[in-house]
Design an enzyme around this catalytic site. Structure first.
Site, PDB file in Angstrom:
ATOM      1  CG  LEU A   1     -15.266  10.673 -37.276  1.00 28.58           C
ATOM      2  CD1 LEU A   1     -15.109   8.786 -37.360  1.00 28.58           C
ATOM      3  CD2 LEU A   1     -14.286  11.710 -37.525  1.00 28.58           C
TER       4      LEU A   1
ATOM      5  N   GLY B   1     -25.549   9.127 -33.413  1.00 29.06           N
ATOM      6  CA  GLY B   1     -27.199   8.618 -33.593  1.00 29.06           C
ATOM      7  C   GLY B   1     -27.538   7.587 -33.292  1.00 29.06           C
ATOM      8  N   GLY B   2     -28.841   6.809 -32.915  1.00 27.86           N
ATOM      9  CA  GLY B   2     -29.640   5.966 -32.448  1.00 27.86           C
ATOM     10  C   GLY B   2     -28.291   4.793 -31.902  1.00 27.86           C
ATOM     11  CG  PHE B   3     -25.425   3.497 -34.039  1.00 28.91           C
ATOM     12  CD1 PHE B   3     -24.269   4.052 -33.814  1.00 28.91           C
ATOM     13  CD2 PHE B   3     -26.060   4.100 -35.110  1.00 28.91           C
ATOM     14  CE1 PHE B   3     -23.296   4.855 -34.089  1.00 28.91           C
ATOM     15  CE2 PHE B   3     -24.938   5.096 -35.602  1.00 28.91           C
ATOM     16  CZ  PHE B   3     -23.764   5.307 -35.584  1.00 28.91           C
ATOM     17  N   GLY B   4     -25.590   5.433 -31.060  1.00 26.80           N
ATOM     18  CA  GLY B   4     -24.764   5.259 -30.236  1.00 26.80           C
ATOM     19  C   GLY B   4     -23.596   6.660 -31.032  1.00 26.80           C
ATOM     20  CB  CYS B   5     -20.592   8.179 -30.133  1.00 31.32           C
ATOM     21  SG  CYS B   5     -22.084   9.676 -29.804  1.00 31.32           S
ATOM     22  CB  VAL B   6     -19.115   6.979 -35.229  1.00 31.61           C
ATOM     23  CG1 VAL B   6     -17.959   6.432 -36.268  1.00 31.61           C
ATOM     24  CG2 VAL B   6     -20.234   6.409 -35.568  1.00 31.61           C
TER      25      VAL B   6
ATOM     26  CE  LYS C   1     -21.872   1.951 -36.680  1.00 26.98           C
ATOM     27  NZ  LYS C   1     -22.831   1.023 -37.741  1.00 26.98           N
TER      28      LYS C   1
ATOM     29  CG  ASP D   1     -31.136   0.233 -44.749  1.00 29.36           C
ATOM     30  OD1 ASP D   1     -31.821   1.274 -45.187  1.00 29.36           O
ATOM     31  OD2 ASP D   1     -30.420   0.926 -43.806  1.00 29.36           O
TER      32      ASP D   1
END
Length: 410
Positions: A74, A77-82, A106, A203
């Site tokens: 979906l 990014g920096g954290f990984g994938c969804v 996630k 945030d």
């Protein structure tokens, strides 16, 4: 740590201020105290017990997402994938694609900069809270080096996508829906700020506001959330983290975090909803790149408000509604912290504006229409003049510039 829970994430411009970017600008020296960070745990010992969350095995989520297939992605990014997946609604075990409950999984990169601490904050906050305007966390996976989060799937994606995408096939959000989203997001923040929860979100931005099938707003991404001050303390001192264009000026200057920091961020988003412009857009002329700085002089003048309002909203609102939204935005954005309303007040004001919209039904008086035509004429002349200048020098005209609000870096 951002949350991308919809199939519409891939439509985001590559230059956007996304929920996947790094947010930490590090210590502010003597002006801000550093947060003490405990070593990352390798067990579930630091996860607060919650009957609302399921602890999934990695194998279960692997099956639910069809082995994390690329066509299930979906967003990333920096954290990984969804990844998109499916589970049985009752047993919460993996089910066949297209059957059962749709979920968003996630998967944190093992070497991702957003790391375990933000993952843990997400689990602990969303695991303890339940509110119609907070995204629902179904469960998590903490197995060996794997860190995953399982959320309800939000079919309409983020407010950012709906507000800033342009093109023949994209219908802009109506005034009525913008009020609905603003009110829902405000209720989510008000819940977090209440005496029972005392949480500072830290945030608040359009990419962290997700929409369900009925355009109900839900706050996502609690990786940066902090417990509010207790006792006689007025603020929490911490490293400055967040996104440029949304962070309150006093927080940027001192590292002092309060619920009024969130109120400022809400004011920025309310202004984005009003104008259809991004908080920061480097592709605009120099005097218009920072939305708050550009818009404030117009918002204080009743006759100039229409220069700020999104011209795609023609005939959908009254002069009274526009002025009230502009005034509320200005109150949230004031540099005098004590003069900012709390989120409960914001909710009350938005409920009143929403009731005005329902009563008026989008009808405007002659003065409203005359001022609108005058404003549209001014906007049209500026657009045409800009088009002519760019064409004259042979440059490519970009009708819808890429967004450029950026996270706060070290």
């Amino acid at each position: 740590m951002g949350i991308c829970l919809s199939a519409q994430v891939k439509a985001e411009s590559s230059g956007a201020s996304t929920k996947y970017d790094a947010k930490d600008i590090g210590s502010l020296g003597s002006k801000a105290s550093s947060v003490s960070v405990r070593p990352s745990p390798r067990t579930e010992g630091e996860i607060l017990q919650s009957p609302n969350l399921k602890s999934f095995s990695f194998a279960e989520l692997k099956s639910a997402t069809r082995n994390f297939r690329p066509d299930s992605v979906l967003g990333e990014g920096g954290f990984g994938c969804v990844f998109k997946g499916w589970i049985d609604e009752k047993s919460l075990t993996a089910s066949r694609p297209g059957t059962g409950l749709v979920i968003a999984v996630k998967k944190l990169n093992q070497d991702g900069w957003q790391g375990h601490q933000e993952w843990l904050a997400e689990v602990n906050y969303l695991g303890q809270f339940s509110h119609r305007h907070l995204v629902k966390l179904i469960g998590y996976c903490l197995e060996d080096e794997h860190r995953l989060l399982v959320y309800e799937f939000m079919p309409r994606g983020s407010l950012e996508n709906h507000l800033f995408r342009r093109g023949l096939y994209f219908q802009p959000l109506s005034w009525k829906l913008r009020l609905k989203v603003a009110l829902g997001a405000a209720k989510g923040l008000a819940f977090l700020h209440s005496s029972e929860t005392r949480v500072i979100y830290r945030d608040f931005k359009t990419s962290n506001i997700l929409l369900d099938s009925e355009y109900n707003a839900k706050l996502s991404d609690f990786g940066l959330a902090k417990d509010g001050p207790i006792g006689d303390k007025s603020h929490v001192s911490t490293r400055v983290m967040g996104t440029h264009g949304y962070a309150a000026p006093e927080y940027l200057a001192t590292g002092h975090l309060t619920t009024k920091s969130d109120v400022y961020s809400f004011g920025v988003v309310l202004l984005e909803l009003l104008s259809g412009r991004r908080a920061v857009d480097k592709n605009r002329p120099s005097g218009e790149r920072n939305l708050v700085e550009w818009a404030k002089p117009y918002l204080v003048n009743k006759r100039k408000i229409f220069r700020v309002i999104d011209n795609r909203l023609q005939d959908q609102y009254s002069m009274e509604e526009a002025c009230k939204v502009a005034t509320l935005s200005l109150r949230c954005l004031t540099t005098e912290i004590k003069l900012r309303p709390n989120m409960s007040e914001v909710v009350s004001h938005l409920e009143h504006i929403q009731s005005l919209n329902a009563a008026i039904g989008g009808n405007m008086d002659k003065t409203d229409r005359r001022m609108r035509r005058r404003s549209d004429s001014v906007v049209s002349k500026k657009v045409n003049a800009g088009f002519a200048r760019q064409t004259a020098v042979g440059s490519t005209v970009v009708a819808y510039p890429r967004p450029s609000a950026s996270p706060l870096y070290v």
